[in-house]
Enzyme design. Structure first.
Site, PDB file in Angstrom:
ATOM      1  N   ASP A  60       0.823  -1.209   0.000  1.00 53.31           N
ATOM      2  CA  ASP A  60       0.000   0.000   0.000  1.00 53.31           C
ATOM      3  C   ASP A  60       0.858   1.261   0.000  1.00 53.31           C
ATOM      4  O   ASP A  60       2.074   1.207   0.152  1.00 53.31           O
ATOM      5  CB  ASP A  60      -0.948  -0.003   1.221  1.00 53.31           C
ATOM      6  CG  ASP A  60      -0.288  -0.580   2.481  1.00 53.31           C
ATOM      7  OD1 ASP A  60       0.953  -0.516   2.575  1.00 53.31           O
ATOM      8  OD2 ASP A  60      -0.999  -1.091   3.335  1.00 53.31           O
ATOM      9  N   ASN A 129      -7.160  -2.509  14.597  1.00 49.73           N
ATOM     10  CA  ASN A 129      -8.572  -2.760  14.279  1.00 49.73           C
ATOM     11  C   ASN A 129      -8.739  -3.985  13.375  1.00 49.73           C
ATOM     12  O   ASN A 129      -9.808  -4.224  12.836  1.00 49.73           O
ATOM     13  CB  ASN A 129      -9.205  -1.527  13.610  1.00 49.73           C
ATOM     14  CG  ASN A 129      -8.548  -1.183  12.274  1.00 49.73           C
ATOM     15  OD1 ASN A 129      -7.617  -1.859  11.839  1.00 49.73           O
ATOM     16  ND2 ASN A 129      -9.048  -0.144  11.625  1.00 49.73           N
ATOM     17  N   HIS A 131      -7.135  -4.554  10.491  1.00 48.92           N
ATOM     18  CA  HIS A 131      -6.913  -4.387   9.041  1.00 48.92           C
ATOM     19  C   HIS A 131      -5.680  -5.170   8.585  1.00 48.92           C
ATOM     20  O   HIS A 131      -4.748  -5.399   9.354  1.00 48.92           O
ATOM     21  CB  HIS A 131      -6.828  -2.907   8.634  1.00 48.92           C
ATOM     22  CG  HIS A 131      -5.579  -2.166   9.012  1.00 48.92           C
ATOM     23  ND1 HIS A 131      -5.590  -0.836   9.381  1.00 48.92           N
ATOM     24  CD2 HIS A 131      -4.272  -2.533   9.072  1.00 48.92           C
ATOM     25  CE1 HIS A 131      -4.356  -0.448   9.640  1.00 48.92           C
ATOM     26  NE2 HIS A 131      -3.539  -1.461   9.463  1.00 48.92           N
ATOM     27  N   GLU A 136      -9.634  -1.756   5.723  1.00 48.38           N
ATOM     28  CA  GLU A 136     -10.224  -1.475   7.027  1.00 48.38           C
ATOM     29  C   GLU A 136     -11.451  -2.362   7.247  1.00 48.38           C
ATOM     30  O   GLU A 136     -11.974  -2.962   6.291  1.00 48.38           O
ATOM     31  CB  GLU A 136     -10.636   0.006   7.078  1.00 48.38           C
ATOM     32  CG  GLU A 136      -9.487   0.988   6.839  1.00 48.38           C
ATOM     33  CD  GLU A 136      -8.537   1.144   8.029  1.00 48.38           C
ATOM     34  OE1 GLU A 136      -8.392   0.191   8.826  1.00 48.38           O
ATOM     35  OE2 GLU A 136      -7.926   2.218   8.138  1.00 48.38           O
TER      36      GLU A 136
HETATM   37  C1  F6R Z   1       1.607  -1.493   6.018  1.00 54.74           C
HETATM   38  C2  F6R Z   1       0.329  -2.178   6.154  1.00 54.74           C
HETATM   39  C3  F6R Z   1      -0.406  -2.191   7.444  1.00 54.74           C
HETATM   40  C4  F6R Z   1       0.481  -2.474   8.645  1.00 54.74           C
HETATM   41  C5  F6R Z   1      -0.343  -2.419   9.932  1.00 54.74           C
HETATM   42  C6  F6R Z   1       0.508  -2.654  11.155  1.00 54.74           C
HETATM   43  O1  F6R Z   1       2.133  -1.654   4.717  1.00 54.74           O
HETATM   44  O2  F6R Z   1      -0.141  -2.701   5.205  1.00 54.74           O
HETATM   45  O3  F6R Z   1      -1.440  -3.123   7.392  1.00 54.74           O
HETATM   46  O4  F6R Z   1       1.057  -3.740   8.496  1.00 54.74           O
HETATM   47  O5  F6R Z   1      -0.961  -1.172  10.031  1.00 54.74           O
HETATM   48  O6  F6R Z   1       1.447  -1.621  11.255  1.00 54.74           O
HETATM   49  P1  F6R Z   1       2.596  -1.665  12.355  1.00 54.74           P
HETATM   50  O7  F6R Z   1       3.440  -2.849  12.030  1.00 54.74           O
HETATM   51  O8  F6R Z   1       3.348  -0.379  12.176  1.00 54.74           O
HETATM   52  O9  F6R Z   1       1.926  -1.794  13.667  1.00 54.74           O
END
Ligand code: F6R
Length: 246
Positions: A60, A129, A131, A136
């Site tokens: 992303d 959450n 995701h 989301e």
């Molecule tokens: C990032 C992504 C997100 C993260 C998630 C956890 O490319 O796709 O889904 O993996 O938000 O983020 P951290 O590891 O920073 O807690």
């Protein structure tokens, strides 16, 4: 489940190196964020020549962040992955969040993934959450790469990478859940107590769009690699037998 975040990084990087050296991975899917960053350090330290030949796809990118903004995933992928692993920049792909036509950019990204033959090994993190990528809660399980609105929970969680909460973009381009599920092998890394509820819902709650990561239970080759804290809300009696695999 392993004890510390360092253990989880070593587990995952060893698995990737084994598979790269065995010729099983030529396309690696990478998550950004804090959970997998130690994995990239381990991979860089291994100095494997084969790693340098990998084609890499990010999950992303924020909409509207210049690529030289250090919080953009273009910049993060370059700093944490492309440069340390000495990848060929032409084989490193990140969705274009600066595109004028985001739908076209999303479609182009799907085409690039198809052209590369799909992801052999996908590294995922999980949001507090639930995701995965930036899908989301409420995202369809068949969703493909597209522009999405970020939830306030995600914006607040990610504010630590920006100067202020106001600087956190409100949109992103993300691979869809359906896109992620096309990867041959998926490994989700969760570190820290703030992920404990999301992990428990993903693994032991109902499989539905309220918990995007629960979709992974429909995948034939998925592994959750957890530290003690992120696994702390799991009901141990309900742990699937396969939890002993790694
Ligand atoms: C990032 C992504 C997100 C993260 C998630 C956890 O490319 O796709 O889904 O993996 O938000 O983020 P951290 O590891 O920073 O807690």
């Amino acid at each position: 489940m392993s004890r510390t975040s360092a253990d989880t990084a070593k587990l995952v990087s060893d698995r990737i190196l084994d598979q790269v050296n065995g010729g099983a991975i030529s396309v690696l899917g990478v998550a950004t964020g804090s959970s997998p960053s130690a994995v990239y350090l381990e991979l860089a330290a291994a100095e494997s020549k084969l790693i340098r030949h990998l084609e890499v796809f990010a999950l992303d990118e924020y909409v509207g962040l210049n690529h030289w903004n250090e919080a953009s995933y273009h910049a993060v992928v370059e700093e944490q992955i492309s440069k340390p692993l000495r990848l060929d920049p032409a084989k490193v792909h990140v969705p274009d969040g600066m595109a004028v036509d985001l739908d076209k950019a999303a479609g182009d990204y799907e085409s690039q993934l198809n052209h590369a033959g799909g992801v052999d090994f996908q590294i995922l993190g999980i949001g507090s959450n639930g995701h995965i990528a930036f899908n989301e809660p409420g995202s369809a399980f068949h969703s493909r790469t597209r522009a999405v609105d970020l939830s306030e929970t995600t914006r607040k969680d990610n504010a630590r990478f920006f100067k202020t909460l106001n600087d956190v973009p409100s949109q992103a381009i993300t691979q869809g859940i359906g896109t992620v599920m096309d990867a041959a092998t998926i490994v989700l890394i969760a570190i820290g107590e703030e992920k404990a509820k999301a992990v428990a819902r993903a693994l032991q709650g109902p499989i539905n769009t309220d918990s995007p990561a629960s979709a992974l239970r429909n995948h034939p080759d998925v592994t959750f690699v957890l530290d003690r804290a992120s696994g702390s809300a799991l009901n141990r009696k309900q742990m699937p037998l396969a939890s002993q695999k790694w």
